[in-house]
Design a protein around this motif. Sequence first.
Motif, short mmCIF file in Angstrom:
data_model
loop_
_atom_site.label_atom_id
_atom_site.label_comp_id
_atom_site.label_asym_id
_atom_site.label_seq_id
_atom_site.Cartn_x
_atom_site.Cartn_y
_atom_site.Cartn_z
N TYR A 42 0.82 -1.21 0.00
CA TYR A 42 0.00 0.00 0.00
C TYR A 42 0.86 1.27 0.00
CZ TYR A 42 -3.48 -3.43 1.39
OH TYR A 42 -4.30 -4.52 1.43
N LEU A 43 2.18 1.09 -0.15
CA LEU A 43 3.06 2.25 -0.10
C LEU A 43 2.97 3.11 -1.36
CD1 LEU A 43 6.28 0.86 1.62
CD2 LEU A 43 4.57 2.41 2.56
N ASN A 44 2.27 2.61 -2.39
CA ASN A 44 2.06 3.46 -3.55
C ASN A 44 1.26 4.70 -3.16
OD1 ASN A 44 -0.14 1.52 -3.15
ND2 ASN A 44 -1.08 2.50 -4.94
N ILE A 45 0.43 4.58 -2.13
CA ILE A 45 -0.30 5.75 -1.62
C ILE A 45 0.69 6.78 -1.08
CG2 ILE A 45 -1.97 6.51 0.12
CD1 ILE A 45 -3.23 3.74 -0.04
N TYR A 46 1.72 6.27 -0.38
CA TYR A 46 2.76 7.17 0.16
C TYR A 46 3.52 7.84 -0.99
CZ TYR A 46 7.40 8.31 1.98
OH TYR A 46 8.57 8.93 2.29
N VAL A 47 3.86 7.06 -2.01
CA VAL A 47 4.62 7.62 -3.14
C VAL A 47 3.77 8.65 -3.87
CG1 VAL A 47 5.75 7.07 -5.33
CG2 VAL A 47 6.00 5.53 -3.38
N GLU A 48 2.48 8.39 -4.05
CA GLU A 48 1.59 9.35 -4.72
C GLU A 48 1.49 10.63 -3.91
OE1 GLU A 48 -2.00 7.20 -5.13
OE2 GLU A 48 -1.23 5.85 -6.70
N ALA A 49 1.46 10.50 -2.59
CA ALA A 49 1.41 11.70 -1.74
C ALA A 49 2.69 12.51 -1.89
CB ALA A 49 1.19 11.30 -0.28
N GLN A 50 3.84 11.82 -1.95
CA GLN A 50 5.10 12.52 -2.13
C GLN A 50 5.14 13.20 -3.50
OE1 GLN A 50 7.19 13.02 0.31
NE2 GLN A 50 5.88 11.74 1.60
N ASP A 51 4.54 12.56 -4.49
CA ASP A 51 4.48 13.16 -5.82
C ASP A 51 3.74 14.49 -5.78
OD1 ASP A 51 3.02 13.60 -8.52
OD2 ASP A 51 4.54 12.10 -9.01
N LYS A 52 2.63 14.52 -5.05
CA LYS A 52 1.88 15.78 -4.93
C LYS A 52 2.69 16.82 -4.16
CE LYS A 52 -2.60 13.41 -5.02
NZ LYS A 52 -3.84 13.11 -4.27
N ASN A 53 3.38 16.39 -3.12
CA ASN A 53 4.20 17.34 -2.34
C ASN A 53 5.31 17.94 -3.20
OD1 ASN A 53 2.67 16.85 -0.06
ND2 ASN A 53 4.06 15.26 0.72
N PHE A 54 5.95 17.09 -4.01
CA PHE A 54 7.03 17.58 -4.87
C PHE A 54 6.49 18.54 -5.93
CE2 PHE A 54 9.39 13.46 -3.83
CZ PHE A 54 10.17 14.09 -2.87
N ALA A 55 5.29 18.24 -6.45
CA ALA A 55 4.69 19.13 -7.45
C ALA A 55 4.45 20.52 -6.85
CB ALA A 55 3.38 18.52 -7.96
N LYS A 56 3.93 20.55 -5.62
CA LYS A 56 3.71 21.83 -4.95
C LYS A 56 5.04 22.54 -4.70
CE LYS A 56 -0.54 20.38 -2.58
NZ LYS A 56 -1.18 20.13 -1.26
N MET A 57 6.04 21.77 -4.31
CA MET A 57 7.35 22.35 -4.02
C MET A 57 7.94 23.00 -5.26
SD MET A 57 10.70 20.43 -2.43
CE MET A 57 9.88 20.16 -0.86
N ILE A 58 7.84 22.31 -6.42
CA ILE A 58 8.37 22.88 -7.67
C ILE A 58 7.66 24.17 -8.02
CG2 ILE A 58 8.64 22.50 -10.15
CD1 ILE A 58 10.63 20.93 -8.50
N GLU A 59 6.35 24.19 -7.85
CA GLU A 59 5.60 25.42 -8.14
C GLU A 59 6.04 26.55 -7.21
OE1 GLU A 59 3.72 25.87 -10.68
OE2 GLU A 59 4.05 23.79 -11.30
N GLN A 60 6.31 26.23 -5.95
CA GLN A 60 6.80 27.24 -5.01
C GLN A 60 8.17 27.75 -5.45
OE1 GLN A 60 6.78 25.38 -1.15
NE2 GLN A 60 4.55 25.37 -0.98
#
Length: 803
Positions: free
Chosen positions: A379-397
């Motif tokens: 179920y760690l794909n949920i964790y990886v998907e969450a990190q993907d969203k965090n990184f996307a926000k970070m890049i936009e910042q």
Amino acid sequence: MDITEHVNNILDQMLAAKGTQNNFNSIEYINKIFPNEQSLSNIDEVLRILKEKIGELDNEIRNVICSQKSVEENGRKTLEEAQTLIITLTNVIKEIKTQAKQSEKIVNEITCNIKQLDNAKRNLTASIIMLNNLHILVQGTFILKDTTKKRQYGAAAKTLQGILDVLKHFTKFKHIPHILKLVNEIEDVCSKLGQQILADFYQTFDVKNVSNTLSSNQIQLLAEACLVLSILEPKYKRELLNWFVDSELSEYKTLFQDNQDIAWLDKVDKRFAWLKKHLIVFEEKIGFLFPPNWEVSECIAIEFCKITRKELIKVMNNRSLELDVNLLLPAISKATAFEKLLSQRFTGASLRDGSNERTISKKMTNPFSGLITGCFENYLNIYVEAQDKNFAKMIEQFVEEHSKLDQQQVQKAEIFITSGKLFTQYKNCLIQCISLSNRLPLVLLSNTFQKYLREYAHKVLQSNIPRVGSNLSIGSISNTISNSSGGVLSAASSAAGLIQTFLKDLENKSYSIAEMIQLCSIILTSNYCLETTQQLEKKIQEKIDPLLNDKISMSSECDIFHGIMSNCIQLLTHSIEYSCAQPLINMIKTNWSNVDTPFGHSPYVTTLISTFQQLIPVIRENLHDLPIQFYNFCTKFSTTFIAKFISNLYRCKPLSQGGAEQLLLDSHTLKKTLLELPEYQATVHHKIPQSYINTVVNGMTKAEMILKIVLVSSSPSEMFVENYFKLLQEKDISEFQKILDMKGIKKSENLVLCDLFRKKCLNLGKDYDSLANNDGDGQDIELDSTLDSSRIKRLEKLIKKRL
């Protein structure tokens, strides 16, 4: 025969008889004794003296011969005595050998009887020991039966240990019927004893009796029974532990069934709290019954972890739609903390047991790691998907932060702070993921890392490359790159296309100092990202399961960062090249046909040197942490500049002899400036790479050779063509024609020279390269032979003054 000859013959015979050396001259010797006739009157005296000497020599010889004879006789006697002694010694040795054989025979006869006695004694001792062991075994079996009936487990444990120790000596005697019967009887008693002890435990801890407190007799009985089980076959101990652990966890299974609300992930800590409380109660009430080496508490904890893992998998499968990262990560964190707590409380000895399902690596610091948290891996794909969203926000910042920065206020190139933030977040995610799983989830996280490395390279680094004279915004550039389809290759192609757009912009304008510093910052950041990405790839490859190692590769991302560095260096090169464009245009516009005498370097050279010395140090100081990239820039710039300079040389036509000399002096000055340019006004000096020096020397030497050919007289034509090949070694007719245009050769003479050039090329053929072996002295001789000597000296003086 006259008297003289006769005397000589006699003397020769005497000398031969005496063995005198051939170099003795008898005549000289006689002449020395009788130098004149008067001296012959003393001949009798001389003969007397000689006879006395001969007599003395004869006596000496005689004595020597006599002494030699006595020595020979003494030696012969000594040899005979030695031979006699050797014979005597040989006889003595033979006698000793004979006596030794007789002694050995006597000893063998004596020891033979001793050996027989020793064997008899050994056999008798073994028989006594075996009979004694048999007695112990028979008596012990009787006692064991009696203690088993009376449930005297303490005495049974002592007796059983002795029986099993003695029974080992009868392993090879099982073919004897009486021994075999006795062994079978002992095994039957042990089986009954084991089953009886298990029945006692079942009865004592029966559900009906759970609430009753154990009496002291029961405690002693069960404690001693455990000692017996430690001696019996392991299957009885294993059966008891499995039953006991299962009964201890029956309450847990009931309370945390998958249909209960308390079984969900948000209450996973209640599971751990239950075990902590239960172990405390267990150890206080009945834990002391079991031997410490049984590690019963640890067995309960291990089975608890296995049950928990299975139950959590079941409950997550049933309620998979409700899973999210905010629910998953706290549960994983609590489970990891609980596994760490177990490693501090227990040794993990039960997990290292060969019968256990799980094999523990010696390098594993926490043997309980993964016993529970392993259920979360799928179920760690949920964790990886969450990190993907965090990184996307970070890049936009990051994009927003850089858009607000005023690059004009930047005084020095620095690595972008955002790159450090990105890799710090990568590090934290990597540590967290490795603690959860080193298999497929780590591969997915690595892919996410790669995705946002590309995003950072394109949206932050590539988009912050300054543009000149264009309405295309940074945002549109980012969109162009990020929306490109086809992955890394398409993105790289888009980036290459944008660089070509930037280069077109630089055809009409150069970068400001602030924009050059911005480019240097991007180079520094790209290099930092390149090195850190390589370290990240290596770290993931070290931590991931070896079977998945080939799925980890970040070479394409490294290529992107390397490409950005190369593009920025190319932009800096073209920017400075444009800054040098106007002085080179002034060089072409100069009327070189009217120049008579060199006057130092030309004004356009002064402007070029000023441009170099103003801009190159700015780049050097801002790339001082990357000397390799700075010298790479210097090499690229010198290559393009020298090519442009030579191209403009061909456009300076026609040239007078003074004009050619002036341009030759300018070439020497520029070569010296370019060689010293990388370290101009540097506070800390580095060794300039030989590759850069070779680039400058080879390029500017060609410019000098072109001008030297221009200075060579075109008459006679054959000599001019020959000098051309010696100085320039170019077989391109267009190059030759350009030089003729610089000299202002008439059309008729031009045709003759071109025809000679073609014939020379045909004659040289493939052996043309051998002309490269001519040294510079030959060139100078050819040049000097065609120029006025006073002009040569003045030109050389000016060159040396400038150098």
